[in-house]
Design a protein around this motif. Structure first.
Motif, PDB file in Angstrom:
ATOM      1  N   ARG A 171       6.240   1.545   4.773  1.00 44.80           N
ATOM      2  CA  ARG A 171       5.577   1.695   6.067  1.00 44.80           C
ATOM      3  C   ARG A 171       5.342   3.166   6.365  1.00 44.80           C
ATOM      4  NH1 ARG A 171       6.216  -3.361   8.594  1.00 44.80           N
ATOM      5  NH2 ARG A 171       7.919  -4.531   7.626  1.00 44.80           N
ATOM      6  N   LEU A 172       4.146   3.468   6.841  1.00 47.72           N
ATOM      7  CA  LEU A 172       3.767   4.850   7.147  1.00 47.72           C
ATOM      8  C   LEU A 172       3.580   5.027   8.639  1.00 47.72           C
ATOM      9  CD1 LEU A 172       0.913   5.258   4.483  1.00 47.72           C
ATOM     10  CD2 LEU A 172       3.335   5.820   4.229  1.00 47.72           C
ATOM     11  N   ASN A 173       4.054   6.130   9.151  1.00 46.77           N
ATOM     12  CA  ASN A 173       3.784   6.492  10.533  1.00 46.77           C
ATOM     13  C   ASN A 173       3.671   8.012  10.583  1.00 46.77           C
ATOM     14  OD1 ASN A 173       3.361   6.333  13.270  1.00 46.77           O
ATOM     15  ND2 ASN A 173       5.400   5.528  13.775  1.00 46.77           N
ATOM     16  N   LEU A 282      -2.665  10.342   8.585  1.00 46.87           N
ATOM     17  CA  LEU A 282      -2.341   8.963   8.201  1.00 46.87           C
ATOM     18  C   LEU A 282      -3.486   8.344   7.410  1.00 46.87           C
ATOM     19  CD1 LEU A 282      -0.610   7.170  11.228  1.00 46.87           C
ATOM     20  CD2 LEU A 282       0.298   7.501   8.927  1.00 46.87           C
ATOM     21  N   GLU A 283      -4.711   8.597   7.913  1.00 46.24           N
ATOM     22  CA  GLU A 283      -5.889   8.042   7.249  1.00 46.24           C
ATOM     23  C   GLU A 283      -6.010   8.599   5.833  1.00 46.24           C
ATOM     24  OE1 GLU A 283      -9.621   9.016   9.164  1.00 46.24           O
ATOM     25  OE2 GLU A 283     -10.484   7.091   8.497  1.00 46.24           O
ATOM     26  N   ARG A 284      -5.777   9.899   5.721  1.00 48.42           N
ATOM     27  CA  ARG A 284      -5.922  10.570   4.426  1.00 48.42           C
ATOM     28  C   ARG A 284      -4.875  10.039   3.425  1.00 48.42           C
ATOM     29  NH1 ARG A 284      -8.648  13.057   1.257  1.00 48.42           N
ATOM     30  NH2 ARG A 284      -8.137  15.017   0.224  1.00 48.42           N
ATOM     31  N   ILE A 285      -3.644   9.912   3.870  1.00 47.96           N
ATOM     32  CA  ILE A 285      -2.594   9.402   2.974  1.00 47.96           C
ATOM     33  C   ILE A 285      -2.924   7.973   2.539  1.00 47.96           C
ATOM     34  CG2 ILE A 285      -0.151   8.749   2.829  1.00 47.96           C
ATOM     35  CD1 ILE A 285       0.406  11.034   4.854  1.00 47.96           C
ATOM     36  N   PHE A 299       1.612  -0.711   0.835  1.00 46.70           N
ATOM     37  CA  PHE A 299       1.608   0.321   1.875  1.00 46.70           C
ATOM     38  C   PHE A 299       0.995  -0.216   3.153  1.00 46.70           C
ATOM     39  CE2 PHE A 299       1.953   2.868  -1.920  1.00 46.70           C
ATOM     40  CZ  PHE A 299       2.934   3.761  -1.552  1.00 46.70           C
ATOM     41  N   LEU A 300       1.568   0.177   4.278  1.00 44.27           N
ATOM     42  CA  LEU A 300       1.131  -0.321   5.561  1.00 44.27           C
ATOM     43  C   LEU A 300       1.255   0.799   6.581  1.00 44.27           C
ATOM     44  CD1 LEU A 300       0.382  -3.150   6.679  1.00 44.27           C
ATOM     45  CD2 LEU A 300       2.783  -3.399   7.310  1.00 44.27           C
ATOM     46  N   VAL A 301       0.154   1.130   7.266  1.00 48.56           N
ATOM     47  CA  VAL A 301       0.272   2.048   8.391  1.00 48.56           C
ATOM     48  C   VAL A 301       0.869   1.242   9.544  1.00 48.56           C
ATOM     49  CG1 VAL A 301      -0.985   3.479  10.046  1.00 48.56           C
ATOM     50  CG2 VAL A 301      -1.679   3.451   7.639  1.00 48.56           C
TER      51      VAL A 301
END
Lengths: 498, 498
Positions: A171-173, A282-285, A299-301
C-alpha cells in the motif's frame, strides 16, 4: 571476597526478554536473509555492517537534563564517561555512517543492512528485546524513481522468500498529501509548521481508529469530541462539519483504480502546493511500478494507510500479507504488516546541518518467518544426520571412516560419542537428533563384511520397547547390506523416507 | 532543556575501538562463514544463536566486592538493578544454554555458533572491541573420538575456506601431560592441586619464552632466575638442575614422528598417572585422525604448544598457517595461529554442580580473512553493478525496464538516481561503483532503436577528461547495439572484462 555470594550457583537463564534460537530456527532465518539480500544485491544495493554499539550522541537518544540516556535503549558509560548504547534500529547507524563517510561513498548511496537491534522495553508475549531487521535504503536521491525502485524491490523480495503474488499487497500513501489535507482544513500553516501540532495529532489518531469506531465515531473525534461507552470523553480536533468531511473524503479517497484515487486526492488538496506535489509523487511512483509490469494486485494507492505517516516526510509504503492464518485461539485472522518504509529527508541533517533525501524499507524478518510458518510454507525441518552407532568402542576409527564416506557423498553424518555401553541410549539419541538412518556394525557384522541399516522413520514407534542389539535386529525396518554398499544404501533409505 | 548542548551537532563517529564494514568486506565474511558452517553441518553440528546480552551472573564476570562488573565486559544495570552484559565469547553462552536446556538437548550435544563478541579492552591497531567468532563444541562426551572429530573438522574447514593442504598445520598437545611433568618435578601434588600454583606459572611463562630467550634463558628461569640486559632480575621457579632438564625435555620431546614423540613423552611422565593418561589421549587422537587419512603434514603432536594450556583441562589444538606473508613494513613473517581449541571439562559445573565433559574449537574469522587477503586468495572483489544512465529524466520507466531485463538475466544492475543533468557525474558515479558497463540511451538512440554500451574497465582512464555526451561517444571503449540485444551484449562485455 563475599563467601556467601560465591556459594550460590548462578542461574542458567537468559535475561528477561531475550531468547535463544536452535537448529532449524537459525537456518530458516539465515536462508531467508540470504534470499532477501540476493534481491537487494541484484538491485545494486551494497552491504554495510556497523557495530552493535554506537555513541548515544550519534543515536540521538540523549536527554540533556537527566543522568541516564532515555529509556528505550540499552546504554552504559565508557571508561572516559562517554555514553554508549546498543543500536535500536539500522537507520540511525546509516545516518551516522553517511555523515561520516559521505565524501567517499557513491552518491546516491544504496545500502542494505541485516542484523539484530535492541530495544530496552518491557518484554511481553512474542515481544523480544533483541530482534532482526533487514533494511534497504537509498541515500542522496530525491527522485520518485528511488521510491518506485524500493517498492518494486519489496515486492520482488516477498516473492523471493515464498510469498506468492496475490498473497501480499504493498500500500502506498504520502505524508505530503495528508499535510495538504491538513492545510486545506486549516490545521497546517506552511509558514508556521509547528502550529496546531496537537490538533493534527488528534486527526491522525482519529483516522487510525476508523476500523474500531466507524465513520460516525471518527466524525465526532474530528469535531467536538466523543464520549465512549464507559462515559469517558475524548476531546476532538474541533473541525467544522465541512472541514471534517474533507478529512473523511481523504480516508475514503480510494477509487476504482489508481487513476480514480489520484483524481480524488487531487481534488481534496486543491490550493495546497505541498499536497499537490505529494499527489504527483504518488502518481509517478504508481506509473513507474506499473511500467515495470507490476499489477494492481501488488500495489495499491491507499490513503487509509497512516502508520508511519508521523515519521516519514514523503511517500510511505507498507507491505501486508493478505492471506488468513489461524491464531493461537483457532480463530482466522489476517496476518497483517510484514514490512514498511518511506521517505525521510532529514536523515543526516542532525550531523551535518545539510538535509539529504533518503528513502528505504525495513523488513520484519521474524514476523515474515512466523507468517511463512503459519502458512505452512516454511522450509522443511533441517535434516537430521545419519547416526553411526558404536558397538565396539575400540573400533572408533572404523566408525569415523563410515561417517567420512557418508559426508564425502554429501550426507550429514555423525558417530555416536556418548557412552556406548547401552545400545538403547544410542537409539534414543538418534531419535532426538531426528536422524533418518542409524548404522550398526558389531563384531559379527564386521567379520561378515556387512552393516545393518535401521530406517528410523519407519521403526520409530518400536524403538522405545527394545533393549538389546539382537531384539533390535529382528525389526522389519532394518536391513543388512554389504559394507561397501553403505553410502548407496543409506542414500536409498533417505530417499524413500523423504 | 539545556539549549547550548542542543545547539552542538553530534559527532558522526563510531565509538572508539569499533569499526564499520562495507561491501566486499561484508560479503567476503558472509561467504567464509557459510563455507565454515557447511562443514560443521555435515559433521552433525547444529546451529545455536543466543542473544548478544547475558546476565552478568551467567557470564561469571561479577566481582562481589565492587560496584561494577569486571572490566573486560560491557555491562549495565537493568531496570530491576540486575546486571546485564554483552557476551565476551561464545563458550559462556553455550555453558548457560546447556545448563538451562540440558534435559531437552541431545547428549552429546554438538553445536556451532557464529557471531560477534565484545571485549571492553583498550583498543589498539587492528584490535577491535567487537569481532566475530565461529565456534564448534561437543558437550557431554569424554571420548577422545570427540577431540579427534573436532581436529579433523578443523582441517576440513581450513581447506574449505581456501587454505590448501600444506599451508596449515594443526598442533596437538595435552594439559595433562604438562601436569604430569609438573608432578614429576615436584611442582604439582595431585592431593593438593592448588599448591605451587605460582611456581607452575613461572614454568609456563618460561616455556612460552623459548623463542625469545633460547634454552639457556629458559634454564635460568626454571632455576634461580635470570637477569636481563637492562639488569632487571626475574625470579625463577627454583627447580633443581635435574628437574629443569625434565621440563626442557618436555619442550624438546618432539621426535621424528608422532610415535617417537609419544614415546619421549611417556618416558618423561613415568610415575604420574594423570600424565600417562594425557599421553594415551594424545596417542589416541593421533591414531584416529591418521586412520581417517590425514597426514603428518596436517597434524603434529607438538609439546611446545603451550598457548591455552592454562585454560584447557585435556587435549589442546591450535591451527597455524605456515606460509609467509609480507607485513606492513614489507618484511616476510609467518602468519601464525588462526584457530584453537581444546577440552574443558568444567563448563557447566558453575551452574549445576555437575562436571560435564566438553571439547571445542574457535576459528578467528577476521584473522582468517586477513590471511587469505595477504595470500591474495580472497574471493574476487564484489562485482559492481551495470549502471543505466539517465539521459532523459522523463523516460525513467524505460531505464527501469532495462535494469529489470538485466536483473532477470542474473546481472546486477541499477539506474542512476542522482540529478541526471550532468552526464559527467553519472560516469563518475559508475566509476565509484566499480561498474563494468554503463548503458546510455538518449533521444537519438531511442528513435533509432539502439543503446550505447560503455566498457568502463577499458575506458576508465579517459573518463575524467570528458564532459559531454557527444565527446564521450567518440571513445573506442563504447559500442552501439540494438536495444533488443542489450542483455546479450552487456553479458559479452562483462565476460571480456572478467
Amino acid at each position: 571476597m563475599a563467601k556467601d555470594r560465591k556459594a550460590r550457583r548462578p542461574r542458567a537463564q537468559q535475561p528477561k526478554g531475550f531468547r535463544d534460537y536452535f537448529g532449524a530456527e537459525v537456518t530458516a532465518r539465515s536462508a531467508m536473509l540470504a534470499r532477501i539480500t540476493q534481491v537487494y544485491d541484484a538491485y545494486g544495493f551494497d552491504p554495510l555492517e556497523t557495530s552493535a554499539v554506537e555513541t548515544v550522541e550519534a543515536l540521538g537518544k540523549f536527554l540533556p537534563d537527566v543522568d541516564r540516556p532515555n529509556a528505550g535503549v540499552f546504554a552504559w558509560q565508557d571508561e572516559d564517561d562517554s555514553w554508549m548504547a546498543l543500536r535500536y534500529d539500522l537507520t540511525a547507524p546509516l545516518a551516522r555512517v553517511y555523515a561520516q563517510y559521505r565524501n567517499d561513498l557513491p552518491s546516491p548511496y544504496r545500502r542494505y543492512a541485516v542484523g539484530p537491534v535492541w530495544r530496552n522495553e518491557k518484554p511481553g508475549p512474542g515481544r523480544f528485546r533483541q530482534f532482526y531487521q533487514c533494511d534497504a535504503d537509498t541515500v542522496g536521491s530525491a527522485s520518485a524513481g528511488a521510491d518506485a525502485e524500493i517498492c518494486a524491490m519489496l515486492a520482488d523480495t516477498l516473492e523471493a522468500v515464498g510469498i506468492a503474488r496475490g498473497d501480499y499487497i504493498v500500500r502506498l500513501n504520502n505524508r505530503k498529501v495528508l499535510n495538504g489535507v491538513m492545510e486545506v482544513v486549516g490545521l497546517l500553516d506552511p509558514a508556521d509548521p509547528e502550529a496546531h501540532a496537537e490538533r493534527r495529532g488528534i486527526v491522525l489518531r482519529a483516522i487510525d481508529k476508523l476500523d474500531r469506531l466507524g465513520l460516525d465515531g471518527v466524525r465526532a473525534l474530528l469535531g467536538e469530541g466523543r464520549k465512549d461507552e464507559s462515559g469517558d470523553f475524548t476531546s476532538g480536533a474541533g473541525l467544522s462539519a465541512d472541514a471534517a468531511e474533507v478529512v473523511i473524503g481523504f480516508m475514503q479517497a480510494r477509487g476504482a483504480d489508481a487513476g480514480a484515487t489520484i483524481a480524488n486526492l487531487r481534488g481534496l488538496v486543491t490550493g495546497s502546493a505541498g499536497g499537490s506535489e505529494g499527489v504527483d509523487e504518488l502518481e509517478r511512483i504508481g506509473d513507474l511500478v506499473a511500467a515495470q509490469g507490476y499489477g494492481t494486485d501488488q500495489f495499491l494507492v491507499d490513503p487509509s494507510v497512516v502508520r508511519g505517516l508521523g515519521y516519514y516526510t514523503g511517500p510511505v509504503y507498507e507491505a501486508e500479507l493478505t492471506f488468513e492464518i489461524t491464531d493461537e485461539k483457532g480463530r482466522p485472522r489476517q496476518f497483517g504488516s510484514v514490512a514498511g518504509g518511506g521517505r525521510y529527508d532529514d536523515l543526516v541533517k542532525r550531523f551535518t546541518g545539510q538535509a539529504v533525501p533518503a528513502t528505504g524499507v525495513s523488513i520484519g524478518v521474524d514476523r515474515l518467518l512466523a507468517a511463512l510458518a503459519a502458512k505452512g510454507r516454511q522450509a522443511a525441518q533441517a535434516a537430521g544426520p545419519v547416526v553411526v552407532t558404536v558397538m565396539d568402542r575400540e573400533r572408533m576409527a572404523d566408525y569415523q571412516q563410515m561417517v567420512r564416506e557418508l559426508r564425502d557423498a554429501g550426507l550429514r553424518a555423525e558417530v555416536y560419542l556418548g557412552n556406548p555401553n547401552k545400545f538403547g541410549k544410542q537409539l534414543e539419541y538418534a531419535d532426538t537428533r531426528q536422524s533418518p538412518v542409524a548404522v550398526i556394525e558389531g563384531g559379527d557384522e564386521k567379520a561378515r563384511g556387512v552393516v545393518q541399516l535401521k530406517d528410523l522413520a519407519l521403526g520409530k514407534r518400536l524403538a522405545a520397547e527394545m533393549e538389546t542389539h539382537d531384539e533390535w535386529k529382528s525389526q522389519p525396518a532394518q536391513i543388512e547390506v554389504p559394507r561397501d554398499a553403505l553410502v548407496a544404501e543409506v542414500r536409498k533409505m533417505i530417499a524413500r523416507a523423504g
